[in-house]
Design a protein around this motif. Sequence first.
Motif, PDB file in Angstrom:
ATOM      1  N   THR A 230       0.832  -1.216   0.000  1.00 60.40           N
ATOM      2  CA  THR A 230       0.000   0.000   0.000  1.00 60.40           C
ATOM      3  C   THR A 230       0.860   1.258   0.000  1.00 60.40           C
ATOM      4  N   GLU A 249      -3.298   0.311 -12.455  1.00 53.31           N
ATOM      5  CA  GLU A 249      -2.902   0.789 -11.122  1.00 53.31           C
ATOM      6  C   GLU A 249      -1.396   0.586 -10.917  1.00 53.31           C
ATOM      7  N   SER A 298     -12.830  -3.629  -5.435  1.00 57.82           N
ATOM      8  CA  SER A 298     -12.684  -3.315  -4.020  1.00 57.82           C
ATOM      9  C   SER A 298     -13.433  -2.006  -3.745  1.00 57.82           C
ATOM     10  N   GLU A 300     -12.284   0.133  -1.511  1.00 58.12           N
ATOM     11  CA  GLU A 300     -11.341   1.155  -1.041  1.00 58.12           C
ATOM     12  C   GLU A 300     -11.217   2.252  -2.089  1.00 58.12           C
ATOM     13  N   VAL A 302      -8.431   4.797  -1.961  1.00 59.98           N
ATOM     14  CA  VAL A 302      -7.000   4.817  -2.261  1.00 59.98           C
ATOM     15  C   VAL A 302      -6.453   3.438  -1.921  1.00 59.98           C
ATOM     16  N   ARG A 303      -5.859   2.757  -2.899  1.00 58.51           N
ATOM     17  CA  ARG A 303      -5.332   1.411  -2.618  1.00 58.51           C
ATOM     18  C   ARG A 303      -3.833   1.419  -2.374  1.00 58.51           C
ATOM     19  N   SER A 304      -3.155   2.429  -2.890  1.00 56.10           N
ATOM     20  CA  SER A 304      -1.721   2.499  -2.661  1.00 56.10           C
ATOM     21  C   SER A 304      -1.273   3.929  -2.949  1.00 56.10           C
ATOM     22  N   CYS A 390      -1.686   8.981  -5.688  1.00 62.59           N
ATOM     23  CA  CYS A 390      -2.666   8.131  -4.976  1.00 62.59           C
ATOM     24  C   CYS A 390      -3.397   7.316  -6.032  1.00 62.59           C
ATOM     25  N   GLY A 392      -6.228   4.157  -7.083  1.00 58.69           N
ATOM     26  CA  GLY A 392      -7.338   3.267  -6.722  1.00 58.69           C
ATOM     27  C   GLY A 392      -8.387   3.329  -7.811  1.00 58.69           C
ATOM     28  N   ASP A 393      -9.048   2.197  -8.054  1.00 55.52           N
ATOM     29  CA  ASP A 393     -10.091   2.138  -9.094  1.00 55.52           C
ATOM     30  C   ASP A 393     -11.181   3.169  -8.887  1.00 55.52           C
ATOM     31  N   ILE A 449      -6.078   4.223   4.154  1.00 57.20           N
ATOM     32  CA  ILE A 449      -5.728   2.794   4.088  1.00 57.20           C
ATOM     33  C   ILE A 449      -5.687   2.188   5.491  1.00 57.20           C
TER      34      ILE A 449
END
Length: 451
Positions: A230, A249, A298, A300, A302-304, A390, A392-393, A449
Amino acid sequence: MIKVMKFGGSSMGNIDALKRTSSIIANDPAKKVIVVSAMSGVTNYLIKCISERPDPSSMIDHLKHKYHTAVQDLLSGDHFKVCMQEIDTSLSALSEQLKIRWEADSDPVLEDRIFCWGERLSAILLSNILAGRGISSVAMSSEEAGIIAEGTPTNGSADLELTHANLSRTVIPLLDKGITPVITGYYGVNNNGNPVTFGRGGSDYSGSVIANCIDADCYEVWTDVDGFMTSDPRIVPEARTVDEMDYGEAAELAYFGAKVLHPRTVEPVRQKSIPLIVKNTFNPDGHGTLVRNQKCNSTEIVRSVASKGDLSIIKIYSSEIVYNPGLISRLIASVSEAAVNTYAISTSLSTLAVVLPTPAIPCVLSKLNALHENQIEKMTVKNNVSLICCVGDNMINTFGVAAKVFSTVSATGANVEMISEGASDVALNFMVPSEMAEDVIRSIHRKFIGG
Ligand code: ADP
Ligand code: ASP
Ligand code: MG
């Protein structure tokens, strides 16, 4: 099943790591192509020597000690003898190239020729270790395999079509005979026969190129962490492994600073929908991260989060910017003649702002000045900025994300210098002063996260 397995510097770094690496290869029943980086520290050492110009014989003695120790600890009998001989022959060739370089003026072509010796020595070492374990294996340089590169020294890229044709002749027949080739990462060879490196960390890209060119079923990147995380665990100790990621991503994160993958690693495997798996040599039973052509569903946002430093923002002021589209195109063309990579571009009524690597700035300024555009009113440069990425999908299509991200940034006291949103479907990028970048990363990680 054919797979490409790439082992990074830490997986080649010492006796224990080499034993683990060779066990991972030995325990895998698939047909495999192995791609290797230099032992950790070796490329840095070669680069440092170029600026410090030590006596070639002291340099060679240093390297000899390192490789001889590994060979003595890991090999015996004929394999020991063969490996020692191959290492010493390679080091003599390196010594000759060092002498040529010391006698010449600074020459990036000669330097790239020297930088790739770490990978050559790794391929020799690992293929002999595998042979010592009874695995039929052969070391192959990028020249022997036929990995064709184009571009400038330290910034090459592979020609996939020519490389595909070559690997069909050089690598596929070996796999058909049950032989495991161990190929040098980090560089290819151009049509003048000169090695061209792919930039720091470039072995990840080499492995992806080879996977594409032999139509592998999967590409495994073996490193020293449990997968794509992450965030960089050195900045965010509570960072955790992301189980699955979409190519888009992973590509954004790699380009904008996640050092776990070289910036260009994703393109070649994505082109052929080859799954990419990031795994830990020191925890091989871990799940790792699967990167493929599939959104992760997912929830979420922000995933990473990653960051890239050593950047500058160059601002070009002209009241003609919006009224004269030809001017923008001339300015961008001129910037691109000098800069290696452009990280963001933004325009306003009377300003064009471009984010570039700081080392490229003097050259960019001289190209822009050479344009003699009398419509340019002034230019300013802001150094010491970092880009925060940042990913995330759900980043862009979720209502209010930007507001939440920027209120988190503002709580750290960092000023947002420039924003790039909307261009990517999965990323929100912005610039902050470099001294605030780690605080910003940790705050975003904590807020979105957790940990
Ligand atoms: P190798 O020698 O195997 O190529 P690198 O040092 O190039 O390994 O890359 C692995 C390192 O990347 C990790 O040790 C970690 O500190 C760093 N890193 C940065 N960002 C990330 C991330 N998002 N996920 C995992 N590792 C990351
Ligand atoms: N050995 C090279 C470097 O240190 C390439 C790599 O590790 O991928 O940059
Ligand atoms: Mg690396």
